[in-house]
Design a protein around this motif. Structure first.
Motif, PDB file in Angstrom:
ATOM      1  N   ARG B 295       0.804  -1.223   0.000  1.00  0.00           N
ATOM      2  CA  ARG B 295       0.000   0.000   0.000  1.00  0.00           C
ATOM      3  C   ARG B 295       0.838   1.273   0.000  1.00  0.00           C
ATOM      4  O   ARG B 295       0.501   2.257  -0.618  1.00  0.00           O
ATOM      5  CB  ARG B 295      -0.955   0.008   1.191  1.00  0.00           C
ATOM      6  N   GLY B 296       1.938   1.234   0.753  1.00  0.00           N
ATOM      7  CA  GLY B 296       2.689   2.476   0.950  1.00  0.00           C
ATOM      8  C   GLY B 296       3.435   2.908  -0.300  1.00  0.00           C
ATOM      9  O   GLY B 296       3.532   2.192  -1.283  1.00  0.00           O
ATOM     10  N   MET B 297       3.959   4.111  -0.230  1.00  0.00           N
ATOM     11  CA  MET B 297       4.649   4.678  -1.387  1.00  0.00           C
ATOM     12  C   MET B 297       6.148   4.412  -1.259  1.00  0.00           C
ATOM     13  O   MET B 297       6.682   3.523  -1.892  1.00  0.00           O
ATOM     14  CB  MET B 297       4.351   6.174  -1.420  1.00  0.00           C
ATOM     15  N   VAL B 298       6.820   5.169  -0.422  1.00  0.00           N
ATOM     16  CA  VAL B 298       8.271   5.008  -0.278  1.00  0.00           C
ATOM     17  C   VAL B 298       8.735   5.751   0.974  1.00  0.00           C
ATOM     18  O   VAL B 298       8.174   6.771   1.363  1.00  0.00           O
ATOM     19  CB  VAL B 298       9.013   5.528  -1.528  1.00  0.00           C
ATOM     20  N   TRP B 299       9.768   5.173   1.604  1.00  0.00           N
ATOM     21  CA  TRP B 299      10.428   5.851   2.725  1.00  0.00           C
ATOM     22  C   TRP B 299      11.917   5.814   2.415  1.00  0.00           C
ATOM     23  O   TRP B 299      12.457   4.773   2.047  1.00  0.00           O
ATOM     24  CB  TRP B 299      10.122   5.100   4.028  1.00  0.00           C
ATOM     25  N   ARG B 369       6.673  -2.815  -7.141  1.00  0.00           N
ATOM     26  CA  ARG B 369       5.668  -2.198  -8.009  1.00  0.00           C
ATOM     27  C   ARG B 369       5.381  -3.102  -9.208  1.00  0.00           C
ATOM     28  O   ARG B 369       6.295  -3.789  -9.699  1.00  0.00           O
ATOM     29  CB  ARG B 369       6.186  -0.859  -8.551  1.00  0.00           C
ATOM     30  N   THR B 370       4.157  -3.045  -9.712  1.00  0.00           N
ATOM     31  CA  THR B 370       3.836  -3.823 -10.915  1.00  0.00           C
ATOM     32  C   THR B 370       4.344  -3.123 -12.177  1.00  0.00           C
ATOM     33  O   THR B 370       4.305  -3.695 -13.260  1.00  0.00           O
ATOM     34  CB  THR B 370       2.330  -4.046 -11.049  1.00  0.00           C
ATOM     35  N   GLY B 371       4.804  -1.912 -11.992  1.00  0.00           N
ATOM     36  CA  GLY B 371       5.370  -1.210 -13.148  1.00  0.00           C
ATOM     37  C   GLY B 371       5.749   0.201 -12.732  1.00  0.00           C
ATOM     38  O   GLY B 371       5.184   0.758 -11.798  1.00  0.00           O
ATOM     39  N   PRO B 405      -2.996  -2.049 -11.341  1.00  0.00           N
ATOM     40  CA  PRO B 405      -2.950  -1.709  -9.923  1.00  0.00           C
ATOM     41  C   PRO B 405      -1.592  -2.079  -9.330  1.00  0.00           C
ATOM     42  O   PRO B 405      -1.021  -3.106  -9.691  1.00  0.00           O
ATOM     43  CB  PRO B 405      -4.059  -2.568  -9.315  1.00  0.00           C
ATOM     44  N   GLY B 406      -1.075  -1.233  -8.448  1.00  0.00           N
ATOM     45  CA  GLY B 406       0.210  -1.504  -7.836  1.00  0.00           C
ATOM     46  C   GLY B 406       1.383  -0.890  -8.586  1.00  0.00           C
ATOM     47  O   GLY B 406       2.521  -1.047  -8.185  1.00  0.00           O
ATOM     48  N   VAL B 439      -3.086   2.874  -8.110  1.00  0.00           N
ATOM     49  CA  VAL B 439      -1.823   3.220  -8.760  1.00  0.00           C
ATOM     50  C   VAL B 439      -1.218   4.370  -7.962  1.00  0.00           C
ATOM     51  O   VAL B 439      -1.906   5.341  -7.648  1.00  0.00           O
ATOM     52  CB  VAL B 439      -2.048   3.648 -10.227  1.00  0.00           C
ATOM     53  N   ARG B 440       0.061   4.219  -7.587  1.00  0.00           N
ATOM     54  CA  ARG B 440       0.728   5.260  -6.798  1.00  0.00           C
ATOM     55  C   ARG B 440       1.262   6.347  -7.722  1.00  0.00           C
ATOM     56  O   ARG B 440       1.654   6.073  -8.866  1.00  0.00           O
ATOM     57  CB  ARG B 440       1.870   4.643  -5.989  1.00  0.00           C
ATOM     58  N   ILE B 441       1.298   7.559  -7.174  1.00  0.00           N
ATOM     59  CA  ILE B 441       1.594   8.705  -8.021  1.00  0.00           C
ATOM     60  C   ILE B 441       2.598   9.635  -7.347  1.00  0.00           C
ATOM     61  O   ILE B 441       2.494   9.905  -6.144  1.00  0.00           O
ATOM     62  CB  ILE B 441       0.299   9.514  -8.293  1.00  0.00           C
TER      63      ILE B 441
END
Lengths: 509, 517
Positions: B295-299, B369-371, B405-406, B439-441
């Motif tokens: 779920r998270g983005m990045v740290w 990530r899926t992409g 997704p992802g 999808v993360r942005i």
């Protein structure tokens, strides 16, 4: 013994044209036919495509064959028959060219095998098919008698047993320096298998094939001949049998079956062209031919020359209807350029020619008649003579057409009088139109002169169309519509949403 | 199937350079400066470049697979000399191979056989040298990938096997002539010529003299019969055909194994090269943590764009980002304030992490990530032509064809080729649709309308970063958490470049001017 023809009810009464009719190039039928017969040059099929049938019974004779050939198995079998007969002839010809006797005999054996394949394949296919055509039923009777006769029975048995005995021979060859030794093969293991096993651990599945593909064809040389003599010494019985076979099997090809090889090509090349265009989105239909009327009603048809070109680009041609209701005789086609006017004119002419060959025509349904003549006059813009000279020639040509036409003719005039003043085009065009109306001929008249489209009750007005979103795009749609020279301007306005409907909606918001 | 495998990139399969690169690959190359990164890994070696590019663009999809490469890479970083020596042997093999004329195109069967045999002799010699290197270092490698491969070399290429191979190669010299079986073809000429392995008889000469062998008849080709001589060679060639094919295929297969080693060992050597470059500039690298929760983005701590170092920037400054719970990062602030650089760092680090590499940061944590996709404004100046917006929307549509997704999409000043109202409206709809599709942005924008609109929504899953501006107007290239401000800092640039200031509204004044509270 003469066999039946699958092309003509009465072959003796036929006079074949050797060149295409004059109108073929205007209608682009020359290109279409060239494409149809491409690759079948040796059969000289052009006369079959140049000669229109004038009796509805002759047309029906061929239409029935085309209908029987909707059976794909049967069509495939005829293709195979043609190839096997071709192979038979080639092998016999090659046999005569061999220098060494044993090789000459080998080619005769191979030719005999091909002939058996051809005849038996044809009989099996005709026997298995449900035939309705007079032509193919007669052919079936003929082939059945021939294939069960003494000549074929003996040939079939002898060639099969001889081949089996030859196939059973394997010999060993030892090459050492300049010495060649022939001996019996004693089951020694394959060296390549051994090498592959050693390097198996590096194997990665699919591998490139380095084997060379040398044809066996030219190998009947003196070394091979010498080797074959030594092999024959190891197997004397087999080679004696081959000699006997060749003595018996000479000159047995049936003339009727040789002629059939050519005639089936007509149906096959037409069917091949239909399949190709069908894959490109064109429908084909068997036209109803009525020689008591001159009615015309073809739905969803296309210009075959255009369809052929578009199919190469994986595009589909636009379909149009060619329909004349009771009392209607003349199409006047007007509208924007690039919209398909010429295409429509060609389409009409092509329909009559193709139907008179006994072929299907493009479309979902078709009713046509067999015209006594087809005349076309297409303007050729590259013609650089003086305008006066050109107009003169044009009028002479049109006059001749009208003189030689009857109520059972088809006349197609495309963009004539385009180079004159509007005044001239109107006056001359009206005169020509009146004559066409009086003749009661079936005609297509492509013109920019709107007035001609409402010249009488037998005249139908058609208009070419443009794409509202992109007026530069060609649509090739031609529809019944009163002639209206302003249509193009309306389309451009539509694109920029300043036409009436758009403007009133936008303003009212 | 093959026992000879490298399997340094994947546990169960070869690294496949034939795999089609993803459609977004070219955009990633352009937007993230991947060319430069791959060049740093490969030097002038074009094939190594291709390997690096494929590894980065065809990222791994699971934490297990990533760990497999991370372990191999850790081994390589511990024993770089052995890995480089193995790679040197691989390159030497390929260099020697290039000098052997195998004559693959339209050449005669005997030429194919001759060339392949020459290759095989050389390849066996080189494989033995690789095996010996493996033997000498067998205990030193801990990673599954390298330990298995070294053990395989020692086992499969043992002395007994090498002896047998040499014996087979000797037999293929045909010192006592060829024996082949032949059948009769359609036209009774010889077909199916197949070379046979002669039976070993105790006294071949005796057999012949006493006639104890099979009956045979022969003839000699006369010395002046040149045509006959050519036909004899042709006969020989036919017999040799299958054997030459087998030998050529064996050669191909060994070369394919060498090619595998070249790509797979080459990838890690590329990692070593890049590592050395960054270390020389005293820049940190770390093994990324792949977190299982997608779920998270990045740290990250001290995340930087390695491309800056590779292009010779004097000082490279890292940024921190705490977006472990976020699904979108919105980056605003001064022009040339490091926004694009940061976006590139985000993209590169994710690609490197999923290639099993180290990342350019002090510490890095992100899910798989899926992409990874980029949608960057193509040119700096945004003239308001519909053609450009068409082009931008077309690219967006191409991304939509591929994204799932992802995935993560990095937007850089997207949809700014039209006016701000239209552009931000399009962007809002895009963002809303993508977030709902998981999808993360990361979105760099100077469109205040867009950024401010997202801020007003008060969404806790949005992280805002702002390119900071030092008091004197110089740029530290550092991003800090911060809400969007209504103006960019173009005036600063103007001042810096022109040496004079322009009259400019203060940020809060322009808020008022736009009617924003």
């Amino acid at each position: 013994m003469s066999g039946p023809s699958i092309l003509f009810r009465d072959p003796g009464a036929v006079v074949l044209e050797t060149t295409l009719p004059d109108y073929a190039s205007d209608l682009l039928l020359d290109q279409v036919i060239a494409h149809i017969i491409k690759g079948a040059d040796e059969y000289d099929l052009l006369p079959y495509f140049a000669t229109r049938l004038s009796d509805v019974r002759d047309v029906t004779y061929r239409q029935e064959v085309f209908t029987d050939l909707e059976d794909q198995e049967l069509t495939k079998a005829l293709v195979d028959y043609g190839e096997a007969m071709h192979l038979t002839r080639t092998r016999l010809a090659q046999s005569g060219k061999r220098y060494f006797e044993r090789f000459r005999q080998a080619w005769v054996l191979a030719a005999g095998e091909a002939y058996v394949t051809a005849v038996d394949g044809l009989l099996a296919a005709l026997g298995a098919a449900r035939l309705h055509s007079e032509a193919l039923q007669a052919l079936r009777r003929y082939v059945s008698d021939y294939a069960t006769g003494p000549v074929m029975t003996r040939l079939r048995a002898d060639s099969a047993s001889l081949r089996a005995r030859m196939d059973a021979i394997t010999y060993a060859l030892r090459l050492s320096g300049d010495r060649i030794t022939v001996q019996a093969y004693d089951g020694e293991p394959d060296l390549s298998t051994h090498v592959l096993a050693t390097f198996e651990k590096f194997s990665r599945g699919a591998a490139k094939d380095y084997r060379s593909r040398t044809p066996n064809w030219p190998d009947s040389n003196h070394i091979e001949a010498h080797i074959l003599e030594l092999v024959a010494a190891l197997h004397p019985d087999e080679f004696a049998a081959l000699e006997r076979f060749c003595a018996e099997f000479s000159d047995v090809l049936d003339p009727a079956l040789l002629a059939l090889e050519r005639d089936v090509q007509f149906y096959l090349v037409v069917a091949r062209q239909e399949r190709w265009l069908e894959a490109g989105g064109v429908d084909f239909t068997m036209p109803t031919i009525d020689d008591r009327s001159t009615q015309v009603d073809v739905r969803g048809t296309v210009d075959v020359a255009l369809a052929d070109k578009l199919a190469r680009e994986h595009r589909q041609p636009v379909r149009n209807d060619v329909t004349l209701l009771d009392g209607e005789r003349i199409f006047v086609v007007s509208g924007p350029n690039q919209g398909g006017k010429t295409t429509f004119a060609r389409t009409v002419g092509q329909l009559f020619h193709l139907a008179a060959l006994g072929c299907r025509v493009p479309g979902t349904s078709a009713r046509l008649f067999l015209p006594d003549s087809i005349h076309t006059h297409f303007e050729h813009p590259e013609d650089v003579r003086s305008l006066r000279g050109k107009l003169q020639d044009e009028l002479i040509r049109v006059h001749r057409i009208i003189e030689s036409s009857t109520a059972r003719s088809v006349v197609i005039l495309n963009e004539i009088l385009n180079s004159t003043t509007l005044e001239d085009a109107l006056v001359l065009g009206t005169r020509i139109m009146d004559q066409l109306i009086d003749l009661d001929v079936l005609a297509v008249y492509v013109t920019f002169v709107d007035e001609l489209a409402s010249r009488g009750p037998s005249v139908v007005s058609l208009m070419s169309q443009v794409e509202p979103e992109d007026p530069a795009a060609r649509t090739f749609r031609v529809v019944r519509q009163p002639a209206n020279g302003m249509a193009y301007a309306a389309a451009i306005a539509h694109k920029y949403r300043v036409d009436y409907e758009h403007l009133s909606r936008r303003v009212s918001r | 199937m093959t026992a000879m495998k490298a399997h340094l990139m994947h546990r169960d399969t070869d690294f496949d350079l034939e795999t089609t690169l993803p459609p977004q690959g070219q955009a990633l190359m352009d937007d993230l400066g991947l060319d430069q990164l791959c060049t740093a890994m490969s030097g002038a070696d074009n094939e190594a470049f291709v390997v690096a590019r494929a590894a980065l663009l065809l990222g791994l999809s699971g934490p297990e697979e990533i760990a497999y490469r991370q372990h191999v890479l850790a081994d390589c970083l511990t024993h770089p000399a052995v890995v480089r020596e193995l790679y040197a042997l691989v390159l030497e093999t390929l260099a020697r191979q290039r000098k052997i004329h195998r004559g693959l195109f339209l050449s005669s069967t005997s030429a194919i056989l001759r060339g392949s045999l020459e290759s095989l002799h050389m390849l066996i010699e080189m494989l033995v040298r690789m095996r010996d290197l493996a033997r000498a270092n067998s205990g030193r490698f801990r990673s599954e990938g390298l330990a298995t491969m070294f053990a395989m070399l020692a086992r499969e290429l043992d002395d007994a096997y090498i002896t047998q191979v040499k014996a087979d190669l000797a037999e293929l010299e045909f010192r006592r002539g060829e024996l082949m079986s032949v059948g009769l073809g359609t036209y009774l000429t010889g077909v199916g010529h197949t070379l046979r392995k002669p039976r070993v008889t105790a006294h071949p000469m005796l057999d012949r003299l006493l006639g104890t062998g099979l009956p045979s008849h022969g003839f000699r080709i006369a010395e002046r019969d040149e045509a006959g001589g050519r036909i004899l060679s042709e006969l020989k060639a036919r017999g040799l055909d299958k054997v030459a094919n087998a030998v050529a295929q064996a050669t191909d297969n060994i070369l394919a194994f060498i090619a595998c080693l070249r790509s797979e060992v080459g990838f890690y050597v590329g990692c070593l090269n890049l590592h050395d470059r960054l270390a020389a500039a005293s820049l940190p690298t770390c093994r990324p943590q792949i977190c299982p929760d997608p779920r998270g983005m990045v740290w990250a701590r001290g995340l930087y764009d390695p491309g800056l170092c590779l292009s010779g920037a004097p000082a490279v400054i890292g940024n921190d980002i705490d977006a472990g719970d976020a699904d979108i990062v919105v980056i605003t602030g001064a022009n040339q304030g490091g926004k694009s650089t940061f976006l590139r760092a985000l993209g590169l680090s994710q690609l490197m992490a999923q290639a099993g590499m180290f990342v350019a940061a002090d510490a890095y944590r992100a899910p798989v990530r899926t992409g990874v996709f980029t949608h960057f404004k193509r040119q700096e100046d945004a003239s308001m032509t519909s053609g450009k917006l068409d082009e931008e929307l077309h690219r967006m549509s191409e991304i939509a064809d591929e994204v799932s997704p992802g995935a993560v999409i990095l937007f850089n000043e997207s949809f700014s080729s039209t006016n701000e109202r239209e552009g931000s409206q399009i962007a809002r709809e895009v963002i809303r649709a993508l977030r709902e599709a998981k999808v993360r942005i990361a979105f760099v924008t100077h469109q205040y309308d867009l950024a401010h609109g997202l801020q007003v929504a008060g969404d806790e899953h949005i992280v805002f970063l702002r390119a900071a501006r030092a008091e004197d107007g110089g740029r530290p290239f550092r991003l800090l958490p911060g809400e969007p401000l209504s103006t960019s800092f173009g005036a600063d640039l103007y001042a810096e470049i022109f040496g004079q200031t322009v009259a400019r509204a203060r940020a809060d004044e322009s808020h008022d001017a736009l009617g924003v509270p």
